[in-house]
Design an enzyme around this catalytic site. Structure first.
Site, mmCIF file in Angstrom:
data_model
loop_
_atom_site.group_PDB
_atom_site.id
_atom_site.type_symbol
_atom_site.label_atom_id
_atom_site.label_comp_id
_atom_site.label_asym_id
_atom_site.label_seq_id
_atom_site.Cartn_x
_atom_site.Cartn_y
_atom_site.Cartn_z
ATOM 1 C CB CYS A 36 -30.204 48.454 -0.672
ATOM 2 S SG CYS A 36 -30.513 49.963 -1.601
ATOM 3 C CG HIS A 68 -33.891 46.471 0.057
ATOM 4 N ND1 HIS A 68 -33.958 47.691 0.693
ATOM 5 C CD2 HIS A 68 -33.517 46.732 -1.236
ATOM 6 C CE1 HIS A 68 -33.633 48.640 -0.170
ATOM 7 N NE2 HIS A 68 -33.364 48.086 -1.331
ATOM 8 C CG ASN A 88 -34.735 51.426 -2.235
ATOM 9 O OD1 ASN A 88 -34.198 51.464 -1.128
ATOM 10 N ND2 ASN A 88 -34.227 50.765 -3.256
HETATM 11 O O1 UT7 Z 1 -32.136 48.759 -3.832
HETATM 12 C C1 UT7 Z 1 -32.044 48.373 -5.147
HETATM 13 C C2 UT7 Z 1 -32.416 49.568 -5.970
HETATM 14 N N1 UT7 Z 1 -32.885 49.358 -7.277
HETATM 15 C C3 UT7 Z 1 -33.939 48.578 -7.610
HETATM 16 O O2 UT7 Z 1 -34.510 47.875 -6.849
HETATM 17 C C4 UT7 Z 1 -34.367 48.659 -9.055
HETATM 18 C C5 UT7 Z 1 -35.021 47.391 -9.545
HETATM 19 N N2 UT7 Z 1 -35.673 47.660 -10.798
HETATM 20 C C6 UT7 Z 1 -36.936 48.139 -10.861
HETATM 21 O O3 UT7 Z 1 -37.570 48.301 -9.830
HETATM 22 C C7 UT7 Z 1 -37.545 48.393 -12.214
HETATM 23 O O4 UT7 Z 1 -36.647 47.955 -13.222
HETATM 24 C C8 UT7 Z 1 -37.907 49.887 -12.433
HETATM 25 C C9 UT7 Z 1 -39.065 50.271 -11.565
HETATM 26 C C10 UT7 Z 1 -36.703 50.789 -12.150
HETATM 27 C C11 UT7 Z 1 -38.330 50.097 -13.894
HETATM 28 O O5 UT7 Z 1 -39.413 49.229 -14.211
HETATM 29 P P1 UT7 Z 1 -39.401 48.380 -15.545
HETATM 30 O O6 UT7 Z 1 -40.648 47.628 -15.588
HETATM 31 O O7 UT7 Z 1 -38.109 47.598 -15.557
HETATM 32 O O8 UT7 Z 1 -39.420 49.494 -16.640
HETATM 33 P P2 UT7 Z 1 -38.402 49.743 -17.853
HETATM 34 O O9 UT7 Z 1 -37.117 50.334 -17.378
HETATM 35 O O10 UT7 Z 1 -38.334 48.489 -18.689
HETATM 36 O O11 UT7 Z 1 -39.175 50.836 -18.694
HETATM 37 C C12 UT7 Z 1 -40.418 50.520 -19.356
HETATM 38 C C13 UT7 Z 1 -40.933 51.793 -20.008
HETATM 39 C C14 UT7 Z 1 -39.883 52.497 -20.854
HETATM 40 O O12 UT7 Z 1 -40.552 53.080 -21.958
HETATM 41 P P3 UT7 Z 1 -40.468 52.376 -23.406
HETATM 42 O O13 UT7 Z 1 -39.009 52.327 -23.737
HETATM 43 O O14 UT7 Z 1 -41.060 51.015 -23.220
HETATM 44 O O15 UT7 Z 1 -41.277 53.290 -24.260
HETATM 45 C C15 UT7 Z 1 -39.389 53.608 -19.979
HETATM 46 O O16 UT7 Z 1 -38.882 54.715 -20.694
HETATM 47 O O17 UT7 Z 1 -41.319 52.731 -18.999
HETATM 48 C C16 UT7 Z 1 -40.649 53.978 -19.223
HETATM 49 N N3 UT7 Z 1 -40.383 54.574 -17.920
HETATM 50 C C17 UT7 Z 1 -41.211 55.419 -17.303
HETATM 51 N N4 UT7 Z 1 -42.409 55.918 -17.674
HETATM 52 C C18 UT7 Z 1 -43.007 56.762 -16.791
HETATM 53 C C19 UT7 Z 1 -39.293 54.365 -17.116
HETATM 54 N N5 UT7 Z 1 -39.417 55.074 -15.986
HETATM 55 C C20 UT7 Z 1 -40.593 55.730 -16.079
HETATM 56 C C21 UT7 Z 1 -41.261 56.610 -15.218
HETATM 57 N N6 UT7 Z 1 -42.467 57.096 -15.619
HETATM 58 N N7 UT7 Z 1 -40.773 56.977 -14.027
#
Ligand code: UT7
Length: 333
Positions: free
Chosen positions: A113, A256, A286
Site C-alpha cells: 500500500c 493512503h 482500500n
Molecule cells: O493498507 C493497510 C491495510 N490494512 C489496514 O489498514 C487494517 C487496519 N485495521 C483496521 O482497519 C481495523 O482493525 C479493522 C477494520 C480491520 C477491524 O476493526 P476493529 O475495530 O479493529 O475490529 P476487531 O478486529 O477488534 O473486531 C471487533 C469485533 C470482533 O467481534 P468480538 O470478538 O468483539 O465479538 C470481530 O469478530 O468485530 C467483529 N468483526 C466483524 N463483525 C462484523 C470483525 N470483522 C467484522 C465484520 N463484520 N466484517
C-alpha cells in the site's frame, strides 16, 4: 545539475463492478452498519475475471498523459507500483506497449500500500538528477483477487483500482516536491502478508522444488491499525519540522485510504480540519497502491485540488513500509 519536479497530470480508472456492503453480507457474516462504522467503507470495485491490471493501469496512465498534454513518445520512464501484476515478471512493459510510449523504460515496483509513494519518490530521483524529463508513475492493484472472501476481518476492506501521476523535470524555482521520507521495518512484517503457499514437490530423486502459488491475504487488523496511527503522524511530523512547514499551511492531507478512523486520527493529531482530509474510501475501499493517485485525480478533476495547493501525503502498509511526501500540485485541467 539538480532539477525540480513538477506534478502536471493525473488519471485514474476503476473496474465497473460495484460490490456494496449489503451484497458482501450475502457472502460472509457482516453488515453495512458494522463496516461503515468501523471503516467508513460503503462499497468497493471488483475486477471481473477478464479485467487485467495492465489494462486498468493503461486507462489511468492514458488519462494522466492527456491531462499533461504529452505525446506518449516523449515519456522517458513508466514506474508501475503494484503487488498484483498480471505477470510476475512485471506488467509495466504491457502498459508501455499499449500507450505506444516507444522511448520509455518501464518497470514494476512493489511496496504494497506504500507502493505509489515509493514509486513516486524513486521516479523523482531520475528527474532530480536531470537524466530524465518526463515520467509516469502508476499505482494499481487488484487485491480482490487475493483476499479470502470468507474472512470477514479482512475481505470488507479491499477493492480494485488504478491511479497515475505525470511528473516533469523543471527548473528549481518551480520545484513541487518539497520533501519526503521513506521507511521499512521487515521485523514487523508478519501482520499483513500475501505469502507463497508451501507446496513442495519431488523433481528428480533427491531433489525437490517449490511449486509457485500464493495464499490469500492474511492480516492482523488491530496490529496494522496501531502501526498506522503511530507511524503516520510521526513521519509526517518529522517531515513538516525538517521543512519548516506548519500543519496550518497545508491545503490538503492525502493519506493512503485504509480506514476512515485512521484518517481522522492523523488529522486530529495535527489539528487539521476534517474538510481538508481527502477521502473516497466510502466508494472504493482500500485499493492498495492505487489509493493515493486515485484520490488525487478525483480531487483535481472536481476542482478541490488547485494549482499550487500544498499537499501532505502519507502511505503505509505491508512490509511493513511507510512514507510521506510534501508536494505542490502544478497540473492544469
Ligand atoms: O493498507 C493497510 C491495510 N490494512 C489496514 O489498514 C487494517 C487496519 N485495521 C483496521 O482497519 C481495523 O482493525 C479493522 C477494520 C480491520 C477491524 O476493526 P476493529 O475495530 O479493529 O475490529 P476487531 O478486529 O477488534 O473486531 C471487533 C469485533 C470482533 O467481534 P468480538 O470478538 O468483539 O465479538 C470481530 O469478530 O468485530 C467483529 N468483526 C466483524 N463483525 C462484523 C470483525 N470483522 C467484522 C465484520 N463484520 N466484517
Amino acid at each position: 545539475m539538480p532539477r525540480g519536479i513538477a506534478l502536471v497530470g493525473s488519471g485514474s480508472a476503476t473496474p465497473s463492478q460495484k460490490l456494496t456492503n449489503d451484497q458482501l453480507g450475502l457472502r460472509v457474516e457482516t453488515n453495512d452498519s458494522w463496516i461503515q462504522s468501523r471503516t467508513g467503507i460503503s462499497e468497493r470495485r471488483v475486477s471481473s475475471p477478464a479485467e487485467k491490471l495492465s489494462v486498468l493501469s493503461y486507462r489511468a496512465a492514458d488519462s494522466a498523459l492527456n491531462m499533461a498534454g504529452w505525446d506518449p513518445n516523449s515519456l522517458d520512464l513508466i514506474v508501475l507500483a503494484t503487488s498484483t501484476p498480471d505477470d510476475l515478471f512485471g506488467s509495466a512493459p504491457q502498459v508501455q506497449a499499449r500507450l505506444g510510449a516507444l522511448n520509455a523504460a518501464a518497470f514494476d515496483l512493489t511496496a504494497a500500500c506504500s507502493g505509489f509513494l515509493f514509486a513516486f519518490i524513486t521516479a523523482a530521483q531520475y528527474l532530480r538528477n536531470g537524466s530524465m524529463k518526463r515520467v509516469l508513475v502508476i499505482g494499481a492493484d487488484q487485491l480482490t483477487r487475493w483476499v479470502d472472501w470468507d474472512d470477514r476481518k479482512s475481505c470488507v476492506l479491499f477493492g480494485d483500482g488504478a491511479g497515475a501521476v505525470a511528473l516533469e523535470g523543471t527548473d528549481l524555482e518551480n520545484d513541487g516536491l518539497i520533501g519526503y521520507k521513506l521507511k521499512s521495518d521487515g521485523s514487523r512484517g508478519d501482520c499483513l502478508n500475501l505469502n507463497q503457499i508451501e507446496n513442495s514437490l519431488p523433481l528428480v530423486p533427491g531433489i525437490s522444488h517449490q511449486k509457485g502459488g500464493f495464499l490469500p491475504i492474511q492480516m492482523n487488523g488491530q496490529e496494522v491499525y496501531k502501526f498506522a496511527v503511530r507511524e503516520v503522524p510521526s513521519i509526517l511530523d518529522e517531515l513538516l519540522l525538517v521543512n519548516k512547514i506548519s500543519p496550518d499551511s497545508l491545503d490538503w492531507l492525502l493519506l493512503h485510504q485504509a480506514n476512515k478512523r485512521i484518517l481522522d486520527a492523523v488529522a486530529d493529531r495535527f489539528s487539521i480540519p476534517h474538510e481538508k482530509v481527502l477521502s473516497n474510501l466510502a466508494n472504493y475501499g482500500n485499493t492498495s497502491a492505487a489509493t493515493i493517485p486515485l484520490m488525487l485525480d478525483e480531487a483535481v478533476r472536481d476542482g478541490r485540488v488547485k494549482p499550487s495547493n500544498l499537499i501532505a501525503c502519507s502511505g503505509f502498509g505491508a512490509g511493513l513500509s511507510w512514507g510521506a511526501a510534501l508536494f505542490r500540485w502544478q497540473g492544469r485541467l
